[in-house]
Design an enzyme around this catalytic site. Structure first.
Site, PDB file in Angstrom:
ATOM      1  N   GLY A 165       0.822 -10.453   4.274  1.00 34.97           N
ATOM      2  CA  GLY A 165       1.737  -9.371   5.101  1.00 34.97           C
ATOM      3  C   GLY A 165       1.870  -9.668   6.515  1.00 34.97           C
ATOM      4  N   ASP A 189       0.749  -1.426  -0.241  1.00 31.46           N
ATOM      5  CA  ASP A 189       0.002  -0.124  -0.210  1.00 31.46           C
ATOM      6  C   ASP A 189       0.779   1.256  -0.291  1.00 31.46           C
ATOM      7  OD1 ASP A 189      -2.341   2.006   0.494  1.00 31.46           O
ATOM      8  OD2 ASP A 189      -2.523   1.337   2.675  1.00 31.46           O
TER       9      ASP A 189
HETATM   10  N1  AR6 Z   1       5.092  -4.917  -4.894  1.00 30.53           N
HETATM   11  C1  AR6 Z   1       5.009  -6.679  -4.942  1.00 30.53           C
HETATM   12  N2  AR6 Z   1       4.484  -7.145  -3.385  1.00 30.53           N
HETATM   13  C2  AR6 Z   1       5.110  -6.512  -2.778  1.00 30.53           C
HETATM   14  C3  AR6 Z   1       5.403  -4.779  -2.861  1.00 30.53           C
HETATM   15  C4  AR6 Z   1       5.480  -4.711  -3.681  1.00 30.53           C
HETATM   16  N3  AR6 Z   1       5.639  -3.181  -4.191  1.00 30.53           N
HETATM   17  N4  AR6 Z   1       6.087  -3.933  -1.100  1.00 30.53           N
HETATM   18  C5  AR6 Z   1       4.845  -5.525  -0.619  1.00 30.53           C
HETATM   19  N5  AR6 Z   1       4.639  -6.094  -1.003  1.00 30.53           N
HETATM   20  P1  AR6 Z   1       1.370  -6.173   2.927  1.00 30.53           P
HETATM   21  P2  AR6 Z   1      -1.098  -6.817   3.776  1.00 30.53           P
HETATM   22  C6  AR6 Z   1       4.694  -7.629  -0.492  1.00 30.53           C
HETATM   23  O1  AR6 Z   1       1.955  -5.943   4.592  1.00 30.53           O
HETATM   24  O2  AR6 Z   1      -1.381  -8.177   4.297  1.00 30.53           O
HETATM   25  C7  AR6 Z   1      -0.649  -2.093   4.719  1.00 30.53           C
HETATM   26  O3  AR6 Z   1      -0.018  -1.037   6.141  1.00 30.53           O
HETATM   27  C8  AR6 Z   1       4.813  -8.395   0.268  1.00 30.53           C
HETATM   28  O4  AR6 Z   1       5.920  -8.962   1.115  1.00 30.53           O
HETATM   29  O5  AR6 Z   1       1.931  -5.324   2.015  1.00 30.53           O
HETATM   30  O6  AR6 Z   1      -2.653  -7.318   3.422  1.00 30.53           O
HETATM   31  C9  AR6 Z   1      -1.729  -1.920   4.781  1.00 30.53           C
HETATM   32  O7  AR6 Z   1      -2.194   0.176   4.571  1.00 30.53           O
HETATM   33  C10 AR6 Z   1       3.396  -9.192   1.444  1.00 30.53           C
HETATM   34  O8  AR6 Z   1       3.938 -10.194   0.302  1.00 30.53           O
HETATM   35  O9  AR6 Z   1      -0.810  -6.084   2.870  1.00 30.53           O
HETATM   36  C11 AR6 Z   1      -2.660  -2.286   5.368  1.00 30.53           C
HETATM   37  O10 AR6 Z   1      -2.771  -1.895   6.599  1.00 30.53           O
HETATM   38  C12 AR6 Z   1       2.397  -8.923   0.523  1.00 30.53           C
HETATM   39  O11 AR6 Z   1       2.995  -7.481  -0.708  1.00 30.53           O
HETATM   40  C13 AR6 Z   1      -2.387  -3.714   5.438  1.00 30.53           C
HETATM   41  O12 AR6 Z   1      -0.591  -3.478   5.466  1.00 30.53           O
HETATM   42  C14 AR6 Z   1       0.964  -8.388   1.125  1.00 30.53           C
HETATM   43  O13 AR6 Z   1       1.857  -7.369   2.470  1.00 30.53           O
HETATM   44  C15 AR6 Z   1      -2.561  -4.816   4.265  1.00 30.53           C
HETATM   45  O14 AR6 Z   1      -1.945  -5.955   4.850  1.00 30.53           O
END
Ligand code: AR6
Length: 202
Positions: free
Chosen positions: A148, A63
């Site tokens: 994540g 995000d």
């Molecule tokens: N490209 C692709 N995947 C990514 C990138 C990127 N640039 N950066 C991280 N990931 P998360 P969630 C991966 O924590 O669990 C936020 O604060 C990461 O490694 O981003 O759905 C939001 O505002 C992982 O595999 O999302 C929410 O509050 C995946 O993206 C909360 O986090 C998801 O990790 C959402 O948590």
């Protein structure tokens, strides 16, 4: 569902495209599901999906990366949306991203598995795919939603994601290509394994 003949054909395609599976989902079109490792903010697609929270005002993880890459106009538009419920999705423009649209969906926070987490995660994928199709997108890319900060076990999330995407492509032929953009090797492998076991039918 996939016939045995199709399955062997797909295994060939699977090797050929190194991580992309092609499935003939009937209705004349060949719909693609691909799995790659990379940064979704760099991915060229009609729409990329953001693993957001219900406030839709940005955060960490993917995000934060999407908001940084898109520029401040994205947050401005998000402020007008009034948030989003878990499992639902809202669309904005992509601003400075290579993607035309961003589809924002809050996935579920993992709370042990008996709080409807799998269904809510499936809803996030379905809502996003539907919204993309309604906006004439042909290509869409997803990050690994909820695995994540939200703590959803990776293998279970991957199984839900690939099943939901394949079921959608079976029913709805408006989208041409869906890509899972995995940020690290462990995530890429989990989606590859989930796709392989869906093809094998277990
Ligand atoms: N490209 C692709 N995947 C990514 C990138 C990127 N640039 N950066 C991280 N990931 P998360 P969630 C991966 O924590 O669990 C936020 O604060 C990461 O490694 O981003 O759905 C939001 O505002 C992982 O595999 O999302 C929410 O509050 C995946 O993206 C909360 O986090 C998801 O990790 C959402 O948590």
């Amino acid at each position: 569902s996939i016939s045995m003949k199709r399955e062997s054909e797909m295994k060939n395609m699977y090797t050929e495209f190194a991580g992309a599976g092609t499935r003939d989902t009937g209705g004349g079109g060949i719909d693609m599901i691909g799995i790659v490792k990379g940064d979704i903010t760099k991915f060229r697609a009609d729409a990329i999906v953001n693993a957001a929270n219900t406030g839709l005002l940005g955060g960490g993880g993917v995000d934060g990366a999407i908001h940084r890459a898109a520029g401040p106009e994205l947050l401005e538009e998000c402020r007008t949306l009034g948030g989003c419920k878990t499992g639902e999705a809202k669309i904005t423009k992509g601003y400075r991203l290579p993607a035309r649209f961003v589809i924002h969906t809050p996935g579920p926070v993992w709370r042990g598995g008996d709080h409807g987490e799998e269904e809510l995660l499936a809803n996030s994928y379905r809502s996003s795919l539907t919204l993309a199709a309604e906006n004439d997108c042909k290509t869409i890319a997803f990050p690994s939603i909820s695995t994540g900060v939200y703590g959803f076990p990776l293998d279970r999330a991957a199984a839900v994601a690939v099943k939901t995407i394949c079921d959608f492509l079976d029913r709805d032929h408006r989208l041409g290509e869906v890509t899972m953009v995995c940020f690290d090797e462990k995530t890429r492998k989990a989606y590859e394994d989930a796709m392989a076991s869906l093809y094998r039918g277990n």
